[in-house]
Design an enzyme around this catalytic site. Sequence first.
Site, PDB file in Angstrom:
ATOM      1  N   TYR A  22       0.797  -1.238   0.000  1.00  0.00           N
ATOM      2  CA  TYR A  22       0.000   0.000   0.000  1.00  0.00           C
ATOM      3  C   TYR A  22       0.827   1.284   0.000  1.00  0.00           C
ATOM      4  CZ  TYR A  22      -3.623  -3.360   1.229  1.00  0.00           C
ATOM      5  OH  TYR A  22      -4.476  -4.437   1.225  1.00  0.00           O
ATOM      6  N   HIS A  98      -8.768   1.347  -5.816  1.00  0.00           N
ATOM      7  CA  HIS A  98      -7.935   0.533  -4.926  1.00  0.00           C
ATOM      8  C   HIS A  98      -6.478   0.906  -5.125  1.00  0.00           C
ATOM      9  CE1 HIS A  98     -11.276  -1.967  -3.752  1.00  0.00           C
ATOM     10  NE2 HIS A  98     -11.630  -2.007  -5.029  1.00  0.00           N
TER      11      HIS A  98
HETATM   12  O1  CA2 Z   1      -5.870  -1.988  -2.468  1.00  0.00           O
HETATM   13  C1  CA2 Z   1      -6.752  -1.439  -1.806  1.00  0.00           C
HETATM   14  O2  CA2 Z   1      -6.919  -0.224  -1.793  1.00  0.00           O
HETATM   15  C2  CA2 Z   1      -7.671  -2.285  -0.908  1.00  0.00           C
HETATM   16  O3  CA2 Z   1      -8.976  -1.726  -0.976  1.00  0.00           O
HETATM   17  C3  CA2 Z   1      -7.127  -2.202   0.489  1.00  0.00           C
HETATM   18  C4  CA2 Z   1      -7.892  -3.088   1.486  1.00  0.00           C
HETATM   19  C5  CA2 Z   1      -7.997  -4.506   0.961  1.00  0.00           C
HETATM   20  O4  CA2 Z   1      -8.812  -5.282   1.830  1.00  0.00           O
HETATM   21  C6  CA2 Z   1      -8.580  -4.566  -0.441  1.00  0.00           C
HETATM   22  O5  CA2 Z   1      -8.590  -5.912  -0.878  1.00  0.00           O
HETATM   23  C7  CA2 Z   1      -7.755  -3.730  -1.399  1.00  0.00           C
HETATM   24  C8  CA2 Z   1      -7.172  -3.173   2.829  1.00  0.00           C
HETATM   25  C9  CA2 Z   1      -6.761  -1.895   3.466  1.00  0.00           C
HETATM   26  C10 CA2 Z   1      -5.821  -2.261   4.600  1.00  0.00           C
HETATM   27  O6  CA2 Z   1      -5.095  -1.144   4.947  1.00  0.00           O
HETATM   28  C11 CA2 Z   1      -3.920  -1.340   5.639  1.00  0.00           C
HETATM   29  C12 CA2 Z   1      -3.403  -0.242   6.254  1.00  0.00           C
HETATM   30  C13 CA2 Z   1      -2.208  -0.343   6.932  1.00  0.00           C
HETATM   31  C14 CA2 Z   1      -1.530  -1.546   7.000  1.00  0.00           C
HETATM   32  C15 CA2 Z   1      -2.071  -2.656   6.370  1.00  0.00           C
HETATM   33  C16 CA2 Z   1      -3.266  -2.543   5.707  1.00  0.00           C
END
Ligand code: CA2
Length: 144
Positions: A22, A98
């Site tokens: 991310y 995303h």
């Molecule tokens: O790629 C994306 O933007 C997602 O929407 C992000 C979501 C995930 O469940 C989707 O499949 C794709 C997850 C967001 C998690 O955010 C985090 C923040 C900090 C550390 C780890 C994850």
Amino acid sequence: MKIMILNGPNLNLLGERDSNTYGSDTLSDIEKLVRDSFQEVDFIFIQSNHEGDLVDAIHSARGGTVNAIVANWGGYTHSSVAIHDALELLKIPKVEVHLSNIHAREEFRERSITGKAMNGIITGFGKNSYLLGVEAALKLAADN
Ligand code: CA2
């Protein structure tokens, strides 16, 4: 032009640790990037970890108060029939974004339930997905 940007669960933790998936930007960094890039647009920027709050936000965009929405539904992308159904009742342009490419990851991320009720999906361009999402929303709203 008023655009609502909605962010789902866990996106408030972005940037806490540098993530290969991310990136290192926080959600506040992304909000600033979007606001600085489109100064002519009036943005409502929301993040919630709660499905019902996101449904309420979609409802609040009804009635001509908002011209388009751009949304990263986070994990609810792959599970939320409630968000899908609320979106179907909202007749303004809707763009899903995303950070990561949901088609290049685990199989359970392949399916976007919410995406079926959006005009389209931009996935895999990191923070630029938000900028591209706003561009798409502006074009759709201009044609609306
Ligand atoms: O790629 C994306 O933007 C997602 O929407 C992000 C979501 C995930 O469940 C989707 O499949 C794709 C997850 C967001 C998690 O955010 C985090 C923040 C900090 C550390 C780890 C994850």
